[in-house]
Motif scaffolding. Structure first.
Motif, PDB file in Angstrom:
ATOM      1  N   PRO A   1       4.745   7.918   2.744  1.00 40.63           N
ATOM      2  CA  PRO A   1       4.782   6.712   2.271  1.00 40.63           C
ATOM      3  C   PRO A   1       6.103   5.962   1.871  1.00 40.63           C
ATOM      4  O   PRO A   1       6.108   4.640   2.052  1.00 40.63           O
ATOM      5  CB  PRO A   1       3.973   6.665   0.964  1.00 40.63           C
ATOM      6  CG  PRO A   1       3.059   8.107   0.992  1.00 40.63           C
ATOM      7  CD  PRO A   1       3.877   8.787   1.755  1.00 40.63           C
TER       8      PRO A   1
ATOM      9  N   ILE B   1       0.899  -1.285  -0.016  1.00 43.38           N
ATOM     10  CA  ILE B   1      -0.025  -0.034   0.061  1.00 43.38           C
ATOM     11  C   ILE B   1       1.003   1.347  -0.176  1.00 43.38           C
ATOM     12  O   ILE B   1       0.405   2.168  -0.808  1.00 43.38           O
ATOM     13  CB  ILE B   1      -0.892  -0.043   1.383  1.00 43.38           C
ATOM     14  CG1 ILE B   1      -1.920  -1.200   1.076  1.00 43.38           C
ATOM     15  CG2 ILE B   1      -1.835   1.276   1.329  1.00 43.38           C
ATOM     16  CD1 ILE B   1      -2.875  -1.143  -0.097  1.00 43.38           C
ATOM     17  N   ALA B   2       1.862   1.353   0.802  1.00 43.58           N
ATOM     18  CA  ALA B   2       2.786   2.257   0.898  1.00 43.58           C
ATOM     19  C   ALA B   2       3.536   2.649  -0.316  1.00 43.58           C
ATOM     20  O   ALA B   2       3.688   3.771  -0.948  1.00 43.58           O
ATOM     21  CB  ALA B   2       3.874   2.149   2.017  1.00 43.58           C
TER      22      ALA B   2
ATOM     23  N   THR C   1      -3.839  -6.592   0.901  1.00 45.42           N
ATOM     24  CA  THR C   1      -3.728  -5.516  -0.188  1.00 45.42           C
ATOM     25  C   THR C   1      -5.025  -4.987  -0.921  1.00 45.42           C
ATOM     26  O   THR C   1      -5.385  -3.939  -0.802  1.00 45.42           O
ATOM     27  CB  THR C   1      -2.452  -5.507  -1.002  1.00 45.42           C
ATOM     28  OG1 THR C   1      -1.408  -5.882  -0.141  1.00 45.42           O
ATOM     29  CG2 THR C   1      -2.147  -4.516  -1.952  1.00 45.42           C
TER      30      THR C   1
ATOM     31  N   GLY D   1      -7.391  -2.058  -0.436  1.00 50.98           N
ATOM     32  CA  GLY D   1      -7.652  -1.322  -1.929  1.00 50.98           C
ATOM     33  C   GLY D   1      -9.279  -1.100  -1.853  1.00 50.98           C
ATOM     34  O   GLY D   1      -9.945  -0.046  -2.189  1.00 50.98           O
TER      35      GLY D   1
ATOM     36  N   LEU E   1      -9.429   2.433  -0.373  1.00 47.85           N
ATOM     37  CA  LEU E   1      -8.724   3.292  -1.502  1.00 47.85           C
ATOM     38  C   LEU E   1      -9.891   3.244  -2.661  1.00 47.85           C
ATOM     39  O   LEU E   1      -9.497   3.853  -3.834  1.00 47.85           O
ATOM     40  CB  LEU E   1      -7.621   2.789  -1.869  1.00 47.85           C
ATOM     41  CG  LEU E   1      -6.622   2.395  -0.983  1.00 47.85           C
ATOM     42  CD1 LEU E   1      -5.324   1.903  -1.491  1.00 47.85           C
ATOM     43  CD2 LEU E   1      -6.249   3.887  -0.119  1.00 47.85           C
TER      44      LEU E   1
ATOM     45  N   GLY F   1       2.484   1.895  -3.457  1.00 41.69           N
ATOM     46  CA  GLY F   1       1.483   2.408  -4.418  1.00 41.69           C
ATOM     47  C   GLY F   1       1.089   4.128  -4.026  1.00 41.69           C
ATOM     48  O   GLY F   1       0.843   4.656  -5.140  1.00 41.69           O
ATOM     49  N   ARG F   2       1.180   4.303  -2.799  1.00 44.37           N
ATOM     50  CA  ARG F   2       0.924   5.569  -2.362  1.00 44.37           C
ATOM     51  C   ARG F   2       2.052   6.597  -2.324  1.00 44.37           C
ATOM     52  O   ARG F   2       1.845   7.679  -2.276  1.00 44.37           O
ATOM     53  CB  ARG F   2       0.273   5.799  -0.804  1.00 44.37           C
ATOM     54  CG  ARG F   2      -0.985   4.942  -0.481  1.00 44.37           C
ATOM     55  CD  ARG F   2      -2.075   5.248  -1.281  1.00 44.37           C
ATOM     56  NE  ARG F   2      -2.711   6.434  -0.567  1.00 44.37           N
ATOM     57  CZ  ARG F   2      -3.745   6.823  -1.110  1.00 44.37           C
ATOM     58  NH1 ARG F   2      -4.458   6.598  -2.000  1.00 44.37           N
ATOM     59  NH2 ARG F   2      -4.149   7.925  -0.311  1.00 44.37           N
ATOM     60  N   SER F   3       3.397   5.851  -2.447  1.00 45.72           N
ATOM     61  CA  SER F   3       4.570   6.774  -2.594  1.00 45.72           C
ATOM     62  C   SER F   3       4.641   7.556  -4.278  1.00 45.72           C
ATOM     63  O   SER F   3       5.370   8.435  -4.195  1.00 45.72           O
ATOM     64  CB  SER F   3       5.783   5.964  -2.621  1.00 45.72           C
ATOM     65  OG  SER F   3       6.053   5.088  -3.728  1.00 45.72           O
ATOM     66  N   ALA F   4       3.869   7.447  -4.945  1.00 38.48           N
ATOM     67  CA  ALA F   4       3.867   7.995  -6.391  1.00 38.48           C
ATOM     68  C   ALA F   4       5.224   8.117  -6.754  1.00 38.48           C
ATOM     69  O   ALA F   4       5.714   8.906  -6.921  1.00 38.48           O
ATOM     70  CB  ALA F   4       3.309   9.409  -6.161  1.00 38.48           C
TER      71      ALA F   4
ATOM     72  N   ARG G   1       6.797  10.752  -2.837  1.00 41.72           N
ATOM     73  CA  ARG G   1       6.154  11.344  -1.403  1.00 41.72           C
ATOM     74  C   ARG G   1       6.910  10.841  -0.346  1.00 41.72           C
ATOM     75  O   ARG G   1       7.018   9.597  -0.196  1.00 41.72           O
ATOM     76  CB  ARG G   1       4.684  10.884  -1.509  1.00 41.72           C
ATOM     77  CG  ARG G   1       3.886  11.552  -2.620  1.00 41.72           C
ATOM     78  CD  ARG G   1       2.447  11.136  -2.841  1.00 41.72           C
ATOM     79  NE  ARG G   1       1.750  11.880  -1.407  1.00 41.72           N
ATOM     80  CZ  ARG G   1       0.717  11.094  -0.780  1.00 41.72           C
ATOM     81  NH1 ARG G   1       0.501   9.829  -1.572  1.00 41.72           N
ATOM     82  NH2 ARG G   1       0.183  11.325   0.121  1.00 41.72           N
TER      83      ARG G   1
END
Length: 104
Positions: A31, A18-19, A70, A74, A78, A21-24, A28
């Protein structure tokens, strides 16, 4: 103890996925840091558990927990779709993980 560590490691796999995916793409900070902490901890836990659990069983359980966790995060948090076929597919993964544990 190995099974407890394996389950925790699977949950950490969910956290790092998840982190990630969220880190772009690691642009970022928070994350990215969560990923950098949870990914190695998850691997270390898996390695510890594999001292007592066969690698095929341990790895499949670890991946199963991470994949189901995960997907559920999601869907729940999410906004990913949670249709019947996706949920049934996750149940099949859970059934497989339970089967591996029972027939270990």
């Amino acid at each position: 103890m190995a099974w407890i560590v394996l389950v925790i490691s699977g949950l950490l796999e969910t956290a790092w996925a998840i982190a990630l995916g969220r880190s772009a793409g690691f642009t970022r900070l928070v994350p990215s840091l969560v990923f950098l902490v949870t990914a190695p901890l998850s691997m270390v836990g898996l390695a510890y558990a594999l001292r007592e659990i066969p690698v095929g069983t341990g790895y499949a359980v670890w991946v199963g927990i991470g994949a189901v966790g995960t997907a559920l995060v999601g869907m729940v948090a999410l906004g990913e779709p949670a249709n019947l076929l996706r949920l049934l597919s996750l149940l099949l993964v859970v059934a497989g993980v339970i089967g591996l544990k029972l027939f270990h």
